[in-house]
Design a protein around this motif. Structure first.
Motif, PDB file in Angstrom:
ATOM      1  N   ALA A  61      -6.652 -15.530 -20.994  1.00  0.00           N
ATOM      2  CA  ALA A  61      -6.583 -15.143 -19.584  1.00  0.00           C
ATOM      3  C   ALA A  61      -6.416 -13.634 -19.456  1.00  0.00           C
ATOM      4  O   ALA A  61      -7.060 -12.991 -18.624  1.00  0.00           O
ATOM      5  N   TRP A  62      -5.569 -13.046 -20.290  1.00  0.00           N
ATOM      6  CA  TRP A  62      -5.345 -11.593 -20.273  1.00  0.00           C
ATOM      7  C   TRP A  62      -6.653 -10.859 -20.587  1.00  0.00           C
ATOM      8  O   TRP A  62      -7.041  -9.929 -19.881  1.00  0.00           O
ATOM      9  N   ALA A  63      -7.333 -11.291 -21.639  1.00  0.00           N
ATOM     10  CA  ALA A  63      -8.599 -10.653 -22.019  1.00  0.00           C
ATOM     11  C   ALA A  63      -9.656 -10.817 -20.921  1.00  0.00           C
ATOM     12  O   ALA A  63     -10.390  -9.873 -20.615  1.00  0.00           O
ATOM     13  N   SER A  64      -9.715 -11.990 -20.311  1.00  0.00           N
ATOM     14  CA  SER A  64     -10.677 -12.231 -19.225  1.00  0.00           C
ATOM     15  C   SER A  64     -10.410 -11.318 -18.039  1.00  0.00           C
ATOM     16  O   SER A  64     -11.333 -10.742 -17.462  1.00  0.00           O
ATOM     17  N   MET A  65      -9.145 -11.177 -17.663  1.00  0.00           N
ATOM     18  CA  MET A  65      -8.799 -10.314 -16.528  1.00  0.00           C
ATOM     19  C   MET A  65      -9.044  -8.848 -16.871  1.00  0.00           C
ATOM     20  O   MET A  65      -9.496  -8.081 -16.023  1.00  0.00           O
ATOM     21  N   ASN A  66      -8.768  -8.450 -18.096  1.00  0.00           N
ATOM     22  CA  ASN A  66      -8.982  -7.070 -18.523  1.00  0.00           C
ATOM     23  C   ASN A  66     -10.455  -6.675 -18.382  1.00  0.00           C
ATOM     24  O   ASN A  66     -10.777  -5.539 -18.053  1.00  0.00           O
ATOM     25  N   LEU A  87     -11.544  -7.326 -14.015  1.00  0.00           N
ATOM     26  CA  LEU A  87     -11.044  -6.441 -12.959  1.00  0.00           C
ATOM     27  C   LEU A  87     -11.928  -5.210 -12.739  1.00  0.00           C
ATOM     28  O   LEU A  87     -12.289  -4.924 -11.588  1.00  0.00           O
ATOM     29  N   PRO A  88     -12.332  -4.472 -13.784  1.00  0.00           N
ATOM     30  CA  PRO A  88     -13.250  -3.347 -13.543  1.00  0.00           C
ATOM     31  C   PRO A  88     -14.591  -3.791 -12.956  1.00  0.00           C
ATOM     32  O   PRO A  88     -15.153  -3.114 -12.092  1.00  0.00           O
ATOM     33  N   GLU A  89     -15.079  -4.950 -13.398  1.00  0.00           N
ATOM     34  CA  GLU A  89     -16.340  -5.463 -12.866  1.00  0.00           C
ATOM     35  C   GLU A  89     -16.208  -5.837 -11.388  1.00  0.00           C
ATOM     36  O   GLU A  89     -17.196  -5.827 -10.654  1.00  0.00           O
ATOM     37  N   ALA A  90     -15.001  -6.159 -10.951  1.00  0.00           N
ATOM     38  CA  ALA A  90     -14.751  -6.528  -9.552  1.00  0.00           C
ATOM     39  C   ALA A  90     -14.461  -5.312  -8.672  1.00  0.00           C
ATOM     40  O   ALA A  90     -14.187  -5.472  -7.483  1.00  0.00           O
ATOM     41  N   THR A 118     -11.414 -13.701  -4.509  1.00  0.00           N
ATOM     42  CA  THR A 118     -12.758 -14.292  -4.627  1.00  0.00           C
ATOM     43  C   THR A 118     -13.666 -13.356  -5.421  1.00  0.00           C
ATOM     44  O   THR A 118     -14.451 -13.791  -6.275  1.00  0.00           O
ATOM     45  N   LEU A 119     -13.540 -12.066  -5.156  1.00  0.00           N
ATOM     46  CA  LEU A 119     -14.326 -11.076  -5.887  1.00  0.00           C
ATOM     47  C   LEU A 119     -13.958 -11.097  -7.372  1.00  0.00           C
ATOM     48  O   LEU A 119     -14.842 -11.099  -8.242  1.00  0.00           O
ATOM     49  N   ILE A 120     -12.678 -11.148  -7.681  1.00  0.00           N
ATOM     50  CA  ILE A 120     -12.232 -11.217  -9.081  1.00  0.00           C
ATOM     51  C   ILE A 120     -12.738 -12.505  -9.725  1.00  0.00           C
ATOM     52  O   ILE A 120     -13.273 -12.492 -10.828  1.00  0.00           O
ATOM     53  N   LYS A 121     -12.592 -13.616  -9.023  1.00  0.00           N
ATOM     54  CA  LYS A 121     -13.032 -14.915  -9.550  1.00  0.00           C
ATOM     55  C   LYS A 121     -14.509 -14.881  -9.941  1.00  0.00           C
ATOM     56  O   LYS A 121     -14.905 -15.448 -10.958  1.00  0.00           O
ATOM     57  N   GLY A 122     -15.310 -14.201  -9.133  1.00  0.00           N
ATOM     58  CA  GLY A 122     -16.737 -14.120  -9.400  1.00  0.00           C
ATOM     59  C   GLY A 122     -17.102 -13.327 -10.640  1.00  0.00           C
ATOM     60  O   GLY A 122     -18.237 -13.410 -11.116  1.00  0.00           O
ATOM     61  N   THR A 123     -16.166 -12.557 -11.187  1.00  0.00           N
ATOM     62  CA  THR A 123     -16.458 -11.753 -12.384  1.00  0.00           C
ATOM     63  C   THR A 123     -15.812 -12.314 -13.641  1.00  0.00           C
ATOM     64  O   THR A 123     -16.038 -11.795 -14.717  1.00  0.00           O
ATOM     65  N   ILE A 124     -15.028 -13.379 -13.514  1.00  0.00           N
ATOM     66  CA  ILE A 124     -14.382 -13.976 -14.689  1.00  0.00           C
ATOM     67  C   ILE A 124     -15.396 -14.844 -15.419  1.00  0.00           C
ATOM     68  O   ILE A 124     -16.073 -15.654 -14.823  1.00  0.00           O
ATOM     69  N   ASN A 125     -15.469 -14.644 -16.736  1.00  0.00           N
ATOM     70  CA  ASN A 125     -16.347 -15.506 -17.537  1.00  0.00           C
ATOM     71  C   ASN A 125     -15.730 -15.835 -18.869  1.00  0.00           C
ATOM     72  O   ASN A 125     -14.749 -15.356 -19.261  1.00  0.00           O
TER      73      ASN A 125
END
Length: 124
Positions: free
Chosen positions: A25-30, A33-36, A117-124
């Protein structure tokens, strides 16, 4: 792949749920977040906190959603505002992601939901 992503993440009112262990989760958010549209100013992995500045959409094709959401082509109304994103463990493989204002204060619900929602759209 998309169905898998849906199973791993959910948006519930004022937070995201990630069905991942903390490290992932930490790596995904890292990465997300910039992509969002957030600049990561600082981070504290031990506390599960990212200190952020929202920059807003950086590419032409991203602005359409924001124009619709905030109704204009001027600078994004949240641009340059400071936020915190907190990752908290609910279970070993289930994390809750919260978006807070600078200093941990509340964020207006509409803005909070839009940014999550914007952050959610960039999580992969």
């Amino acid at each position: 792949h998309t169905a898998y992503r849906r199973q791993r993440q959910m948006c519930i009112r004022d937070r995201l749920i990630l069905r991942l262990p903390f490290n992932r989760a930490w790596a995904s958010m890292n990465k997300a977040l910039p992509e969002a549209g957030f600049a990561i100013d600082d981070k504290d992995r031990t506390e599960g906190v990212f200190y952020l500045t929202f920059i807003g959409p950086q590419e032409e094709d991203e602005s359409g959603w924001f124009d619709w959401m905030w109704g204009g082509e001027d600078a994004h109304p949240l641009a340059n505002q400071k936020f915190l994103v907190k990752i908290a463990s609910v279970e070993e493989s289930r994390m809750v992601i919260s978006l807070l204002g600078e200093g941990g204060g509340a964020v207006e619900r509409r803005d909070q939901q839009a940014l999550l929602t914007l952050i959610k759209g960039t999580i992969n």
